[in-house]
Design a protein around this motif. Sequence first.
Motif, PDB file in Angstrom:
ATOM      1  N   GLU A 293       0.878  -1.168   0.000  1.00  0.00           N
ATOM      2  CA  GLU A 293       0.000   0.000   0.000  1.00  0.00           C
ATOM      3  C   GLU A 293       0.912   1.214   0.000  1.00  0.00           C
ATOM      4  O   GLU A 293       1.768   1.353   0.872  1.00  0.00           O
ATOM      5  CB  GLU A 293      -0.895   0.018   1.237  1.00  0.00           C
ATOM      6  N   MET A 294       0.733   2.048  -1.008  1.00  0.00           N
ATOM      7  CA  MET A 294       1.623   3.192  -1.128  1.00  0.00           C
ATOM      8  C   MET A 294       0.951   4.360  -1.812  1.00  0.00           C
ATOM      9  O   MET A 294      -0.084   4.206  -2.456  1.00  0.00           O
ATOM     10  CB  MET A 294       2.893   2.799  -1.890  1.00  0.00           C
ATOM     11  N   ILE A 295       1.552   5.512  -1.630  1.00  0.00           N
ATOM     12  CA  ILE A 295       1.148   6.703  -2.366  1.00  0.00           C
ATOM     13  C   ILE A 295       2.133   6.780  -3.522  1.00  0.00           C
ATOM     14  O   ILE A 295       3.340   6.914  -3.303  1.00  0.00           O
ATOM     15  CB  ILE A 295       1.221   7.951  -1.470  1.00  0.00           C
ATOM     16  N   MET A 296       1.636   6.613  -4.727  1.00  0.00           N
ATOM     17  CA  MET A 296       2.500   6.519  -5.900  1.00  0.00           C
ATOM     18  C   MET A 296       3.138   7.871  -6.206  1.00  0.00           C
ATOM     19  O   MET A 296       2.460   8.822  -6.557  1.00  0.00           O
ATOM     20  CB  MET A 296       1.692   6.013  -7.094  1.00  0.00           C
ATOM     21  N   SER A 297       4.438   7.920  -6.010  1.00  0.00           N
ATOM     22  CA  SER A 297       5.220   9.096  -6.387  1.00  0.00           C
ATOM     23  C   SER A 297       6.436   8.558  -7.132  1.00  0.00           C
ATOM     24  O   SER A 297       6.731   7.364  -7.071  1.00  0.00           O
ATOM     25  CB  SER A 297       5.662   9.875  -5.147  1.00  0.00           C
ATOM     26  N   ASP A 298       7.147   9.426  -7.814  1.00  0.00           N
ATOM     27  CA  ASP A 298       8.336   8.977  -8.540  1.00  0.00           C
ATOM     28  C   ASP A 298       9.342   8.333  -7.591  1.00  0.00           C
ATOM     29  O   ASP A 298       9.917   7.280  -7.894  1.00  0.00           O
ATOM     30  CB  ASP A 298       8.995  10.145  -9.292  1.00  0.00           C
ATOM     31  N   ASP A 299       9.549   8.950  -6.415  1.00  0.00           N
ATOM     32  CA  ASP A 299      10.520   8.421  -5.446  1.00  0.00           C
ATOM     33  C   ASP A 299      10.084   7.062  -4.898  1.00  0.00           C
ATOM     34  O   ASP A 299      10.876   6.120  -4.842  1.00  0.00           O
ATOM     35  CB  ASP A 299      10.709   9.401  -4.277  1.00  0.00           C
ATOM     36  N   ALA A 300       8.813   6.962  -4.484  1.00  0.00           N
ATOM     37  CA  ALA A 300       8.319   5.699  -3.928  1.00  0.00           C
ATOM     38  C   ALA A 300       8.372   4.596  -4.982  1.00  0.00           C
ATOM     39  O   ALA A 300       8.782   3.465  -4.691  1.00  0.00           O
ATOM     40  CB  ALA A 300       6.886   5.867  -3.418  1.00  0.00           C
ATOM     41  N   TRP A 301       7.988   4.912  -6.198  1.00  0.00           N
ATOM     42  CA  TRP A 301       7.996   3.940  -7.292  1.00  0.00           C
ATOM     43  C   TRP A 301       9.422   3.448  -7.536  1.00  0.00           C
ATOM     44  O   TRP A 301       9.664   2.260  -7.691  1.00  0.00           O
ATOM     45  CB  TRP A 301       7.396   4.589  -8.543  1.00  0.00           C
ATOM     46  N   TYR A 302      10.379   4.370  -7.524  1.00  0.00           N
ATOM     47  CA  TYR A 302      11.781   4.022  -7.743  1.00  0.00           C
ATOM     48  C   TYR A 302      12.288   3.097  -6.634  1.00  0.00           C
ATOM     49  O   TYR A 302      12.912   2.067  -6.893  1.00  0.00           O
ATOM     50  CB  TYR A 302      12.636   5.297  -7.798  1.00  0.00           C
ATOM     51  N   ILE A 303      12.009   3.459  -5.371  1.00  0.00           N
ATOM     52  CA  ILE A 303      12.478   2.661  -4.236  1.00  0.00           C
ATOM     53  C   ILE A 303      11.897   1.251  -4.281  1.00  0.00           C
ATOM     54  O   ILE A 303      12.610   0.271  -4.105  1.00  0.00           O
ATOM     55  CB  ILE A 303      12.136   3.364  -2.898  1.00  0.00           C
ATOM     56  N   VAL A 304      10.601   1.142  -4.539  1.00  0.00           N
ATOM     57  CA  VAL A 304       9.952  -0.168  -4.536  1.00  0.00           C
ATOM     58  C   VAL A 304      10.477  -1.034  -5.684  1.00  0.00           C
ATOM     59  O   VAL A 304      10.863  -2.182  -5.477  1.00  0.00           O
ATOM     60  CB  VAL A 304       8.411  -0.035  -4.610  1.00  0.00           C
ATOM     61  N   ARG A 305      10.509  -0.504  -6.878  1.00  0.00           N
ATOM     62  CA  ARG A 305      10.901  -1.352  -8.017  1.00  0.00           C
ATOM     63  C   ARG A 305      12.379  -1.720  -8.010  1.00  0.00           C
ATOM     64  O   ARG A 305      12.782  -2.680  -8.653  1.00  0.00           O
ATOM     65  CB  ARG A 305      10.474  -0.728  -9.340  1.00  0.00           C
ATOM     66  N   ASN A 306      13.203  -0.970  -7.240  1.00  0.00           N
ATOM     67  CA  ASN A 306      14.626  -1.284  -7.128  1.00  0.00           C
ATOM     68  C   ASN A 306      14.979  -1.988  -5.820  1.00  0.00           C
ATOM     69  O   ASN A 306      16.151  -2.080  -5.460  1.00  0.00           O
ATOM     70  CB  ASN A 306      15.463  -0.012  -7.309  1.00  0.00           C
ATOM     71  N   THR A 307      13.979  -2.503  -5.142  1.00  0.00           N
ATOM     72  CA  THR A 307      14.213  -3.282  -3.928  1.00  0.00           C
ATOM     73  C   THR A 307      14.689  -4.672  -4.335  1.00  0.00           C
ATOM     74  O   THR A 307      14.097  -5.283  -5.235  1.00  0.00           O
ATOM     75  CB  THR A 307      12.910  -3.384  -3.099  1.00  0.00           C
ATOM     76  N   PRO A 308      15.760  -5.178  -3.705  1.00  0.00           N
ATOM     77  CA  PRO A 308      16.243  -6.519  -4.060  1.00  0.00           C
ATOM     78  C   PRO A 308      15.133  -7.568  -3.957  1.00  0.00           C
ATOM     79  O   PRO A 308      14.399  -7.601  -2.972  1.00  0.00           O
ATOM     80  CB  PRO A 308      17.338  -6.784  -3.021  1.00  0.00           C
ATOM     81  N   GLY A 309      14.997  -8.384  -4.984  1.00  0.00           N
ATOM     82  CA  GLY A 309      13.985  -9.444  -5.016  1.00  0.00           C
ATOM     83  C   GLY A 309      12.718  -9.063  -5.757  1.00  0.00           C
ATOM     84  O   GLY A 309      11.929  -9.915  -6.130  1.00  0.00           O
ATOM     85  N   VAL A 310      12.492  -7.749  -5.970  1.00  0.00           N
ATOM     86  CA  VAL A 310      11.311  -7.307  -6.715  1.00  0.00           C
ATOM     87  C   VAL A 310      11.642  -7.383  -8.198  1.00  0.00           C
ATOM     88  O   VAL A 310      12.617  -6.791  -8.654  1.00  0.00           O
ATOM     89  CB  VAL A 310      10.906  -5.861  -6.330  1.00  0.00           C
ATOM     90  N   THR A 311      10.836  -8.136  -8.947  1.00  0.00           N
ATOM     91  CA  THR A 311      11.086  -8.246 -10.389  1.00  0.00           C
ATOM     92  C   THR A 311      10.210  -7.292 -11.188  1.00  0.00           C
ATOM     93  O   THR A 311      10.406  -7.143 -12.383  1.00  0.00           O
ATOM     94  CB  THR A 311      10.876  -9.698 -10.880  1.00  0.00           C
ATOM     95  N   GLY A 312       9.245  -6.673 -10.545  1.00  0.00           N
ATOM     96  CA  GLY A 312       8.402  -5.699 -11.224  1.00  0.00           C
ATOM     97  C   GLY A 312       7.055  -5.560 -10.562  1.00  0.00           C
ATOM     98  O   GLY A 312       6.741  -6.244  -9.595  1.00  0.00           O
ATOM     99  N   PHE A 313       6.274  -4.643 -11.103  1.00  0.00           N
ATOM    100  CA  PHE A 313       4.899  -4.423 -10.638  1.00  0.00           C
ATOM    101  C   PHE A 313       3.957  -5.167 -11.567  1.00  0.00           C
ATOM    102  O   PHE A 313       4.166  -5.182 -12.787  1.00  0.00           O
ATOM    103  CB  PHE A 313       4.545  -2.933 -10.729  1.00  0.00           C
ATOM    104  N   VAL A 314       2.913  -5.741 -11.025  1.00  0.00           N
ATOM    105  CA  VAL A 314       1.848  -6.293 -11.859  1.00  0.00           C
ATOM    106  C   VAL A 314       1.009  -5.102 -12.314  1.00  0.00           C
ATOM    107  O   VAL A 314       0.688  -4.220 -11.526  1.00  0.00           O
ATOM    108  CB  VAL A 314       0.993  -7.306 -11.065  1.00  0.00           C
ATOM    109  N   GLY A 315       0.691  -5.042 -13.592  1.00  0.00           N
ATOM    110  CA  GLY A 315      -0.120  -3.948 -14.106  1.00  0.00           C
ATOM    111  C   GLY A 315       0.698  -2.820 -14.687  1.00  0.00           C
ATOM    112  O   GLY A 315       0.155  -1.803 -15.085  1.00  0.00           O
TER     113      GLY A 315
END
Length: 184
Positions: A73-95
């Motif tokens: 659950e997040m507030i989609m911002s450029d910074d939050a999106w960058y941090i989440v998608r570059n977290t080790p083990g995350v291969t991407g967002f669904v959608g």
Amino acid sequence: MNEIELSKAWYVLHTYSGYENKVKQNLESRATSMGMEDNILQVLIPEEQTYEEKNGETKVSTSKVFPGYVLVEMIMSDDAWYIVRNTPGVTGFVGSHGAGSKPSPLLPEEVDQILRSMGINPRKVNIDVEIGERVKIVTGAFAGMEGTITEIESEKGKVKALVEMFGRETNAELEYDQIAQIKD
């Protein structure tokens, strides 16, 4: 609802199967260390408990409902999106449709169903009923019937009601969203 309430949403992350707990831990620690707790709000791994009877003993085990996926659950911002998608083990967002496009959030009904199946966040319905009051049942196995409230469990969002079935009264446990008050 303020602007922040309107912009927070649940997203689904794709991870390597078996790394869901590590991704949750990594994401939570990155959110804290990078000061993004106001944007990255919750990280969940949908799980369910299963009960197995073996040699007269009941064994309880927990399994992942969606192996390889984590909810955030997040507030989609450029910074939050960058941090989440570059977290080790995350291969991407669904959608997410690639080429740098931000993902689509889950629909509120989808989130509600997942959270309720985990026993989290039962649907909040404000209903002012009293013991002895007649109510109409609007969904579920007793839909279309009327019942008399015998017990109210407000902390669980449930009521117990007597419903007449096949000429006898039957106790039914109902959630608030399954009943409606009968207007005179």
